[in-house]
Design a protein around this motif. Structure first.
Motif, PDB file in Angstrom:
ATOM      1  N   GLN A   1      11.380  -6.042   6.030  1.00 51.50           N
ATOM      2  CA  GLN A   1      11.801  -5.140   5.042  1.00 51.50           C
ATOM      3  C   GLN A   1      12.101  -3.736   5.834  1.00 51.50           C
ATOM      4  O   GLN A   1      11.367  -3.439   6.554  1.00 51.50           O
ATOM      5  CB  GLN A   1      10.968  -4.863   3.980  1.00 51.50           C
TER       6      GLN A   1
ATOM      7  N   PHE B   1       4.119  -4.317   2.583  1.00 47.88           N
ATOM      8  CA  PHE B   1       5.395  -4.524   2.611  1.00 47.88           C
ATOM      9  C   PHE B   1       5.477  -6.101   3.413  1.00 47.88           C
ATOM     10  O   PHE B   1       4.515  -6.618   3.869  1.00 47.88           O
ATOM     11  CB  PHE B   1       6.300  -3.681   3.472  1.00 47.88           C
TER      12      PHE B   1
ATOM     13  N   VAL C   1      11.283  -1.075   0.982  1.00 51.98           N
ATOM     14  CA  VAL C   1       9.691  -0.798   0.430  1.00 51.98           C
ATOM     15  C   VAL C   1       9.751   0.289  -0.729  1.00 51.98           C
ATOM     16  O   VAL C   1       8.926   0.305  -1.478  1.00 51.98           O
ATOM     17  CB  VAL C   1       8.837  -0.399   1.689  1.00 51.98           C
TER      18      VAL C   1
END
Lengths: 387, 529
Positions: A29, A25, A34
């Motif tokens: 995020q 990721f 994700v």
């Protein structure tokens, strides 16, 4: 080369595990981001893409190894080494509970609720009345709460249906606000305040009185609302529904077409929904698609009645004895061609002009100037760019 | 626009001038509003206290038509405080010395005396604009619809170049195009002096290549007349025919009484439209065409992005597509034109239009592409002038201010400025077919300040006669906090009280754009009240 190596080793440190899948990721995020990037479905209701987490519905809860409480995927940043289970038994039980509670809060008469038959009949009759005779919830089949209820096989307890204390607002031409179906998720508030930044609505009152209010709890028309309809598009349930016919004929075949708005120069990408060859709804296209990322304004979303208007011109007309009279295409084209040739011969091409249009397509515009230059043989071609 | 719409959200400083963005480009305004939430500074420089001022770091109020002065004034502040981008000026521009000289007289105090903008505010905005990493200038018809419209735009370009804000993300000089395909109409050569992609008609090479591509000889090398001059010639009886496609000049033109008389003198007026507009009503021939939802093609938006238009519903029986009507007339006149459809026309456009050459309908199936896009392997150009300007070096223009063609006097003591409102579009042909929009904005209004209303003894909601040297209209008074004393706003949408009956048809000498944004008017109680 060095640069690539650094990137790689950094990337290696940004990995979480969701349902036994190791996923890299980008810092910043959330777990939900994700999962979405990797086609792992985590349900949401209050979450609105491109807005900050709303954190009201809790339907996106997931289990994180080493954490006692379930966590909200929409609001938890991914951290290296996290081990997440998005569909564990515990998660599913919790989600069922959440969905059941939401269903119990309002007029969700889509046969999901499991009431005693007599209570159910009474409930349906009350809702029927509140809906001004509409036999079904206006978003039946197009409701995210209903979808989740089916998906998670939710059985609601026989909770008494408490009538909604707020009357449905129909005081504007475009958006019906049905508070009896509002789950108070606040997605509309995010759409209004963070996406369009019109700041027209917010949470008001507390506890059982809670309500999404416009201004000082006035109607949308009396508030800062500019009827962009971003809230309407965002609402996951039947709390905000369009005034227009779509809701009456939901089950007729609908054709959806992606196109470009025809009002200002922003060029918003939109989806036109048509039934029986009539436009019944327009939504902003894909929320990741430039230039408008899913947003529209009041004209683009609601100003489409001109398309199917009875005032549309349908036949060529020619002025005869002072009046415009319908004629065939043959007659009209013949007349225009003959007169253009005559005027060109008599007075010269530079006494003739073409006003093309900032409203028609590139292809049509190209043909207009080709006509002026190549057929009339004049450069007297312009349009209303300045007007 | 030199930059993209999304790019505005990434700017550190945004100056919006001559644009009522929340009403005329609502979706684009959300990029500005979101930028302010992120901490960007937004300066709105506008004669009216428009909605966007509520989101602004500061609102600067200039007298209508006095823009060159404040822009020159800002540049002078920037130069005096040594905040200009010397590397950019050295490498990318020329004629800097002339600019320096031209702005020298524009001290903040002098600017205040001309524009009404407070000296301190001018200095603050100049500093913030110059110091920002990336600052964008967004403008609209409030800048261009003046007798000095061209110089206004050049002045903004000067300001941006001076600070090196061109050719980079979050910067640029960004005209917000008001109509869905005004960019495309220009790109396609819907202008009197250029073929597609701005190839000049008086350039022999361009003309020759067109003659070859079209297999037509004898194309005229004399630039044509802009619409405003065609109307003037018609008035004098020197112009004989007009073929008007998808426009309603009898509501949108300045000085409508004059425009109507001019059109009535034509020997032949052909109007091609979807409705019987005010203009179509006086035509000799009316040809019905299709609207955007019924046809395939492309529009090019304000950020030069070529996007697909798709047929969503079947058209009513009777009307034809615009291109089909045009080619039918052409063929009948003896110049055969034969196309299968709009995609084939687009293929021809690509052949003769260098900036569109790399774009195919297939490539823009999902996402539009910004021109210039010279070949099919090219990704398009979201930001212009990153390495050099179209002419090579950016040219600074030394510009002095002029005053509007008509200023208030004893007889006509108020300034009128015109524009659009959120719920309607241009001459209302389309929006006035939606009852909901009519409900929200049912009629014309005259927006005035409460002081002016009091002075004139006018009540909110009462009728008022508005007159200029060219005509009179009657509309409802709207006392509004948006209005500043002495300046009145009237939307031009409503044919029944057409603001353009009042406006002045004086033109910018280069762009031939009328001065819609300033004329002198008087307000009177209706005689038959």
């Amino acid at each position: 080369m060095l640069y690539i190596n650094v990137q790689k080793s950094e990337a290696m440190e940004h990995v979480i595990t969701i349902n036994n899948n190791q996923l890299s990721f980008t810092p910043g995020q959330t777990i939900l981001d994700v999962a979405a990037d990797n086609n792992i479905y985590i349900p949401t209701l209050c979450h609105l893409k491109h807005a900050s987490p709303t954190k009201t519905c809790r339907v996106c809860v997931v289990e994180m190894q080493g954490e006692d409480d379930l966590i909200e995927a929409c609001a938890t940043p991914a951290e290296n080494g996290m081990i997440i289970h998005s569909e564990s038994h515990r998660v599913i039980q919790e989600r069922k509970q959440i969905i059941a509670t939401l269903l119990n809060t309002g007029n969700h008469n889509c046969s999901i609720r499991n009431l005693d038959p007599q209570d159910w009949t009474q409930f349906q009759m009350n809702v029927h009345q509140a809906d001004q005779g509409n036999p079904l919830c206006p978003v039946w089949g197009d409701c995210e709460l209903q979808d989740l209820a089916y998906m998670y096989q939710v059985q609601t307890e026989a909770v008494d249906a408490v009538p909604c204390q707020y009357e449905t607002e129909r005081a504007n031409p475009f958006i019906i606000r049905d508070f009896s179906r509002c789950i108070l998720c606040g997605r509309c508030i995010k759409a209004c305040n963070e996406i369009q930044v019109n700041n027209a609505i917010e949470f008001g009152y507390e506890g059982v009185d809670a309500k999404i209010i416009a201004g000082n709890d006035v109607t949308l028309k009396e508030s800062e609302c500019v009827f962009c309809g971003e809230c309407l598009q965002a609402c996951p349930v039947g709390a905000l529904v369009p005034e227009q016919p779509y809701r009456h004929d939901r089950f007729i075949d609908t054709v959806k077409t992606r196109t470009t708005c025809s009002y200002c120069g922003v060029g918003c990408q939109m989806d036109i929904y048509a039934q029986n060859n009539r436009i019944v709804k327009i939504d902003g296209a894909d929320d990741d698609l430039a230039p408008n990322y899913g947003s529209l304004c009041v004209k683009g979303r609601f100003g489409y009645d001109f398309v199917g208007s009875e005032h549309r011109l349908t036949t060529p007309m020619l002025r005869k004895n002072g009046e415009l009279e319908p004629v065939s295409w043959d007659e009209a084209i013949n007349f225009v061609a003959t007169r253009f040739n005559e005027i060109k011969d008599q007075y010269g091409p530079d006494t003739m002009g073409v006003l093309t249009s900032a409203r028609i397509t590139n292809e049509d515009n190209y043909m207009s100037q080709k006509f002026a230059r190549g057929v009339l043989k004049t450069n007297n071609v312009d349009h209303c760019a300045r007007l | 626009m030199t930059n993209t719409i999304a790019d505005i959200e990434t700017a550190d400083v945004i100056i919006v001038t001559g644009s009522n963005t929340t009403e005329n480009h609502p979706v684009l305004s959300s990029f500005m509003k979101r930028a302010t939430k992120r901490g960007a500074k937004l300066y709105v420089i506008e004669p009216r206290k428009i909605k966007l001022t509520e989101y602004a770091t500061k609102w600067l109020r200039q007298e209508p038509g006095r823009d060159i002065s404040w822009i020159n004034g800002m540049m002078r502040v920037i130069l005096k405080e040594d905040l200009h981008d010397k590397a950019f000026i050295e490498k990318r521009t020329e004629n800097f010395e002339a600019l320096k000289e031209a702005v020298e007289p524009y001290t903040p105090e002098f600017v205040e005396s001309i524009t009404g903008i407070k000296a301190d505010d001018l200095i603050e905005v100049a500093r913030e604009f110059a110091k920002a990493d990336a600052a964008t200038l967004c403008y609209c018809m409030g800048i261009t619809q003046h007798i000095c419209g061209t110089d206004n735009v050049k002045s903004l370009a000067n300001l941006s170049m001076l600070c090196g804000h061109l050719g980079k993300p979050g910067g640029g000089v960004n005209p917000l195009r008001g109509q869905n395909n005004v960019q495309g109409a220009c790109d396609m050569g819907g202008l009197p002096n250029v073929f597609t992609a701005y190839q000049k008609v008086d350039d022999d090479k361009a003309r020759n290549s067109y003659e070859q591509a079209w297999d037509i000889t004898g194309l005229s090398g004399t630039p044509g007349l802009p619409v405003t001059e065609m109307i003037d010639k018609a008035y004098k009886g020197e112009f004989k025919s007009l073929f008007i496609i998808g426009e309603n000049p009898l509501v949108s033109d300045p000085d409508l009484n004059h425009a109507r008389k001019a059109m009535e003198k034509l020997e032949l007026m052909v109007v091609q439209d979807i409705f019987l507009t005010e203009t179509a009503q006086i035509a000799d021939v009316v040809l019905p065409s299709l609207c955007f939802a019924e046809k395939n093609g492309t529009f090019t938006n304000s950020e030069r992005r070529i996007q697909r238009v798709r047929k969503a519903v079947e058209p009513p029986e009777g009307p034809w597509e615009d291109w089909k009507i045009i080619t039918a007339i052409a063929s009948k006149m003896g110049v055969p034109m034969d196309y299968e459809g709009p995609e084939q026309i687009f293929e021809e456009i690509r052949q003769v239009t260098p900036s569109y050459r790399g774009v195919t309908w297939e490539r823009i199936e999902h996402l539009g592409i910004h021109w210039p896009c010279p070949e099919t392997s090219h990704e398009g150009t979201p930001i212009l002038h990153t390495m050099q300007f179209t002419r090579g070096k950016g040219l600074f223009h030394a510009i002095s201010h002029v005053i509007p063609a008509e200023t208030p006097d004893e007889e006509y003591p108020y300034i009128l400025t015109t524009g659009r409102i959120l719920y309607h579009y241009h001459t209302g042909t389309m929006t006035m077919k939606t009852s909901g929009l009519n409900m929200l904005a049912p009629e014309c209004f005259v927006e005035i300040s409460s002081n002016d209303a009091q002075k004139l003894n006018l009540e909110d909601g009462s009728m008022v006669d508005v007159s200029s040297r060219r005509g009179t209209i009657q509309a409802k008074v709207e006392v509004s906090p948006k209005a500043v004393d002495g300046t009145v706003f009237i939307p031009f949408h409503f044919a029944s009280a057409a603001a353009n009956t009042l406006t002045n048809a004086k033109l910018d000498p280069t762009a031939k754009i009328p001065e819609f944004k300033v004329c002198a008017i008087k307000l009177e109680q209706p005689a038959t009240a």
